[in-house]
Design an enzyme around this catalytic site. Structure first.
Site, PDB file in Angstrom:
ATOM      1  CE  LYS A 183      -1.983  -0.614   3.596  1.00 26.94           C
ATOM      2  NZ  LYS A 183      -2.315  -1.914   3.845  1.00 26.94           N
ATOM      3  NE  ARG A 217       6.702  -3.359   5.882  1.00 24.75           N
ATOM      4  CZ  ARG A 217       5.721  -2.973   5.677  1.00 24.75           C
ATOM      5  NH1 ARG A 217       5.013  -2.658   4.857  1.00 24.75           N
ATOM      6  NH2 ARG A 217       5.120  -2.812   6.871  1.00 24.75           N
ATOM      7  NE  ARG A 257       6.733  -0.524   9.770  1.00 22.97           N
ATOM      8  CZ  ARG A 257       5.418  -0.049   9.170  1.00 22.97           C
ATOM      9  NH1 ARG A 257       5.240   0.206   8.039  1.00 22.97           N
ATOM     10  NH2 ARG A 257       4.499  -1.087   9.848  1.00 22.97           N
TER      11      ARG A 257
HETATM   12  P1  AMP Z   1       1.055   1.024   9.204  1.00 23.63           P
HETATM   13  O1  AMP Z   1       2.202   1.574   8.643  1.00 23.63           O
HETATM   14  O2  AMP Z   1      -0.355   1.224   8.287  1.00 23.63           O
HETATM   15  O3  AMP Z   1       0.754  -0.987   8.853  1.00 23.63           O
HETATM   16  O4  AMP Z   1       0.665   1.368  10.287  1.00 23.63           O
HETATM   17  C1  AMP Z   1       1.276   0.742  11.333  1.00 23.63           C
HETATM   18  C2  AMP Z   1       0.984   1.336  12.759  1.00 23.63           C
HETATM   19  O5  AMP Z   1      -0.284   2.167  13.358  1.00 23.63           O
HETATM   20  C3  AMP Z   1      -0.762  -0.219  12.920  1.00 23.63           C
HETATM   21  O6  AMP Z   1      -0.217  -1.406  13.410  1.00 23.63           O
HETATM   22  C4  AMP Z   1      -1.195   0.607  14.121  1.00 23.63           C
HETATM   23  O7  AMP Z   1      -0.997   0.209  14.947  1.00 23.63           O
HETATM   24  C5  AMP Z   1      -1.281   1.811  13.665  1.00 23.63           C
HETATM   25  N1  AMP Z   1      -2.054   2.281  12.395  1.00 23.63           N
HETATM   26  C6  AMP Z   1      -1.758   2.654  11.321  1.00 23.63           C
HETATM   27  N2  AMP Z   1      -2.835   2.825  10.891  1.00 23.63           N
HETATM   28  C7  AMP Z   1      -4.104   3.140  12.122  1.00 23.63           C
HETATM   29  C8  AMP Z   1      -5.638   3.174  11.794  1.00 23.63           C
HETATM   30  N3  AMP Z   1      -6.193   3.906  10.555  1.00 23.63           N
HETATM   31  N4  AMP Z   1      -6.087   2.707  12.785  1.00 23.63           N
HETATM   32  C9  AMP Z   1      -5.628   2.722  14.042  1.00 23.63           C
HETATM   33  N5  AMP Z   1      -4.472   1.861  14.146  1.00 23.63           N
HETATM   34  C10 AMP Z   1      -3.672   2.674  12.557  1.00 23.63           C
END
Ligand code: AMP
Length: 216
Positions: A15, A129, A161
């Site tokens: 994404k 990653r 990460r």
């Molecule tokens: P991502 O980089 O999109 O995988 O997001 C990393 C982390 O941020 C996720 O595992 C959640 O802990 C938090 N996070 C990101 N977007 C959301 C969302 N829309 N709702 C809740 N937590 C989020």
């Protein structure tokens, strides 16, 4: 007309990488909820401190906090033409809140491309990653940088990460299946879902996503 695109897909579907290219190509803002949380974490803001535990455990940050953060982000000037939303909404409550927010901005979700990747492929992808502080993402096997450990775009050091550790990766996929995957039906029922095969080469996925968005 403002154009809001919601990019759906499991963690590791690509994404972030795709949202970057698509937002550039369509001249839209790129809003990554995960990047905003990580930025706040780095700067040790109140929001960052609040989100940290959830993120490190691979859980979702509570809806009210996340919704307020995106509400503020959507009103910034760079969103005047719309935005590609990457990682938001992630729950039905967030999707409903987004509808309300966009109504206030005289906009609506135009298309919901869904990058479909099977769970077993995701584990392999996420555990290899690496990313830079600006959010450019690489993979040791599938998308290596030109110079090991350095970002092609800005030359910054790459790091893994914390939430890409194996146990957390599994939890994030489970959380996705339980809390986020209902959004596939939610947007399908509204006639907005456009499914794309996310196991293809990165450029092909981009081409399919752009074609799906153009089709409307
Ligand atoms: P991502 O980089 O999109 O995988 O997001 C990393 C982390 O941020 C996720 O595992 C959640 O802990 C938090 N996070 C990101 N977007 C959301 C969302 N829309 N709702 C809740 N937590 C989020």
């Amino acid at each position: 007309m403002t154009t809001y695109i919601v990019l759906l897909g499991p963690p590791g579907a690509g994404k972030g990488t795709q949202a970057e290219v698509i937002s550039d190509s369509l001249k839209l803002a790129h809003i990554s909820s995960g990047d905003i949380f990580r930025e706040n974490l780095k700067n040790e803001t109140e929001l960052g401190k609040l989100a940290q535990g959830y993120m490190n455990r691979g859980e979702l940050v509570p809806d009210d906090v996340t919704i307020a953060m995106i509400r503020e982000r959507l009103t910034r000037p760079d969103c005047a033409n719309g935005a590609v939303l990457d990682g938001f909404p992630r729950t039905p409550a967030q999707a409903t809140a987004l509808e309300g927010m966009l109504k206030e901005l005289d906009g609506t979700v135009r298309s919901v491309p869904y990058i479909n990747v099977p769970s077993e492929v995701l584990v392999a992808r996420l555990s290899g990653r690496w990313t830079c502080q600006q959010g450019h993402v690489y993979h040791v096997v599938f998308n290596p940088p030109q110079v090991t450990g350095k970002c092609d775009v800005d030359g910054l050091e790459l790091y893994q990460r914390e939430d890409d550790q194996p146990a957390t990766v599994e939890r994030r996929i489970r959380v996705y299946l339980e809390q986020t995957s209902p959004l596939i039906e939610y947007y399908r029922e509204r006639g907005l879902l456009r499914e794309v095969d996310g196991t293809q080469a990165i450029d092909q996925v981009t081409a399919d996503l752009l074609a799906a968005i153009q089709k409307g």
